[in-house]
Design an enzyme around this catalytic site. Structure first.
Site, mmCIF file in Angstrom:
data_model
loop_
_atom_site.group_PDB
_atom_site.id
_atom_site.type_symbol
_atom_site.label_atom_id
_atom_site.label_comp_id
_atom_site.label_asym_id
_atom_site.label_seq_id
_atom_site.Cartn_x
_atom_site.Cartn_y
_atom_site.Cartn_z
ATOM 1 N N GLY A 1 -7.141 -19.591 -30.183
ATOM 2 C CA GLY A 1 -7.360 -20.271 -28.903
ATOM 3 C C GLY A 1 -7.226 -19.321 -27.728
ATOM 4 N N ASP A 2 -6.161 -18.541 -27.712
ATOM 5 C CA ASP A 2 -5.962 -17.560 -26.644
ATOM 6 C C ASP A 2 -7.060 -16.504 -26.661
ATOM 7 O OD1 ASP A 2 -3.563 -18.676 -25.654
ATOM 8 O OD2 ASP A 2 -2.403 -17.642 -27.196
ATOM 9 N N SER A 3 -7.416 -16.052 -27.856
ATOM 10 C CA SER A 3 -8.440 -15.006 -27.965
ATOM 11 C C SER A 3 -9.802 -15.495 -27.493
ATOM 12 C CB SER A 3 -8.534 -14.513 -29.413
ATOM 13 O OG SER A 3 -7.313 -13.937 -29.813
#
Length: 145
Positions: free
Chosen positions: A67-69
């Site tokens: 998700g962050d990536s």
């Protein structure tokens, strides 16, 4: 940012060529804008957690901070496009707004048609229904992995 006096309006007034990336859980507008957001929440809200489980079992976490990536990559793409636009067209900068859940949802395109009658994605494990062969299949012989 606004609470610190670092809003887009304030900063772009000082530097009209500014390119600002705003990355948050839910974006700058809407009912969830003030809620905290984390990659794992973005994965759940974007639908990825739902489809990663095996049918009849609870969803599982993807083994990386996807998700962050994904959100950061969407942000970088936006900044690069804004830099190019500024270079070609001259002058003004832009503000780019990326929400974690939207970046995850963007990757769910093949799951959208595979929903339940209530509109929820189906839990399919590692398979991509309608696309073959995309699952893990048993085979005979030695593995080269």
């Amino acid at each position: 940012m606004e609470d610190w006096g670092l809003s887009w309006d304030a900063l772009s007034a000082l530097n009209p060529r500014l390119i600002m990336l705003r990355l948050s859980g839910y974006g700058q507008t809407g009912p969830y804008r003030d809620r905290p957001g984390f990659g794992v929440i973005g994965e759940a809200m974007g639908g990825m957690r739902y489809i990663t489980g095996e049918p009849g079992r609870v969803p599982v976490r993807v083994g990386v901070s996807i998700g962050d990536s994904l959100a950061s990559l969407h942000g970088v793409i936006g900044v690069l496009l804004a830099l190019r636009h500024r270079e070609v067209n001259g002058g003004a900068g832009q503000v780019i707004d990326v929400a974690l859940y939207e970046a995850v949802f963007n990757m769910m395109e093949s799951s959208c048609p595979n929903t339940t009658p209530s509109g929820h994605p189906r839990t399919v494990g590692s398979a991509l229904p309608g696309i073959a062969p995309t699952n893990a299949y048993p085979s005979e012989g030695e593995s080269t992995c």
